[in-house]
Every structure is written in C-alpha cells, then in structure tokens.
Scaffold this motif. Structure first.
Motif, short mmCIF file in Angstrom:
data_model
loop_
_atom_site.label_atom_id
_atom_site.label_comp_id
_atom_site.label_asym_id
_atom_site.label_seq_id
_atom_site.Cartn_x
_atom_site.Cartn_y
_atom_site.Cartn_z
N PHE A 43 2.98 -4.77 3.50
CA PHE A 43 3.61 -4.30 2.28
C PHE A 43 5.09 -4.02 2.51
N ASP A 44 5.92 -4.56 1.67
CA ASP A 44 7.36 -4.28 1.66
C ASP A 44 7.99 -4.42 3.05
N GLY A 45 7.65 -5.49 3.76
CA GLY A 45 8.22 -5.75 5.07
C GLY A 45 7.62 -4.96 6.21
N LYS A 47 3.81 -2.33 7.23
CA LYS A 47 2.36 -2.20 7.06
C LYS A 47 2.05 -0.81 6.54
N SER A 70 -3.30 2.61 -1.33
CA SER A 70 -2.67 3.17 -0.14
C SER A 70 -3.47 4.40 0.28
N LEU A 77 -1.90 -0.92 -4.51
CA LEU A 77 -0.95 -1.87 -3.93
C LEU A 77 -1.21 -3.30 -4.40
N ARG A 78 -2.48 -3.63 -4.59
CA ARG A 78 -2.82 -4.98 -5.03
C ARG A 78 -4.09 -4.93 -5.87
N ASP A 94 0.67 -7.61 -7.35
CA ASP A 94 1.11 -6.87 -6.16
C ASP A 94 2.23 -5.91 -6.53
N LYS A 96 5.53 -4.01 -5.67
CA LYS A 96 6.65 -4.39 -4.81
C LYS A 96 7.21 -3.21 -4.02
N LYS A 97 7.16 -2.01 -4.58
CA LYS A 97 7.70 -0.83 -3.91
C LYS A 97 6.88 0.38 -4.32
N ILE A 98 6.58 1.25 -3.36
CA ILE A 98 5.82 2.46 -3.66
C ILE A 98 6.77 3.48 -4.31
#
Length: 101
Positions: A43-45, A47, A70, A77-78, A94, A96-98
């Motif tokens: 996630f977002d680059g 884990k 999460s 998240l998905r 998905d 993209k950012k929390i």
C-alpha cells in the motif's frame, strides 16, 4: 456493497465471520463474510498489516466479494466485487492514501 467497509472504521473488527445485509442496486441480499488471514498488504509504496474478509461462493450464487481492512484503524484498503458468471466482470476499488482520523 462499497459501504460495508466503512462500518468498522475505528471500531473493532469482528473476530469471526459476520453476516451483513448488502444491496447490488437491484435487491437486498445477506452475505456471510469470512475472516481471513492477516497479511502485509502492499500500500502506498510500503506495506500495511491488513485483514481480509471474503464471501464464499456457491453453485446458486457465484458473485464474489472481498474487502481488506488495515489492522490499525480498520480503514478499507481494497474492495473487490466479482459479478456472477453471466457478466464475467470484476470491480476493484483501491484506497490511494490512508486519511488522518
């Protein structure tokens, strides 16, 4: 179906299977979501630890539904919705950012 993920933000995730009413826009159905495994979710680059809940299929109901939360804040998240065999399509949403809570 997409609103299912927002029911648990900052609330405890169920430790076992959960039964929820959902709608596909045509009818109201009851889905049993089975609690799956804890994963290191990409996630977002990085884990994020996430828990998967998924709907089992049957001969009479081939639609699929799964959602990843999460572990920390239970943010969805998905979400993956698999339409039945008649349509043969899968929709994946998905995050993209929390967001900051």
């Amino acid at each position: 179906m997409l609103s299912v993920g927002y029911q648990f933000i900052s609330r405890d995730l169920p430790a076992k299977s959960i039964v929820l009413p959902v709608t596909d826009g045509r009818s109201l159905k009851t889905y049993t979501l089975v609690r799956g495994e804890l994963w290191d979710f990409p996630f977002d680059g990085g884990k994020v630890k996430a828990v998967r809940y998924y709907k089992t299929t049957s001969r009479g109901d081939t639609t699929t539904f799964e959602i990843w939360f999460s572990e920390k804040d239970h943010i969805p998240l998905r979400s993956v919705i698999g339409l039945n065999a008649q349509y043969g399509a899968t929709i994946q949403v998905d995050l993209k950012k929390i967001p900051t809570l």
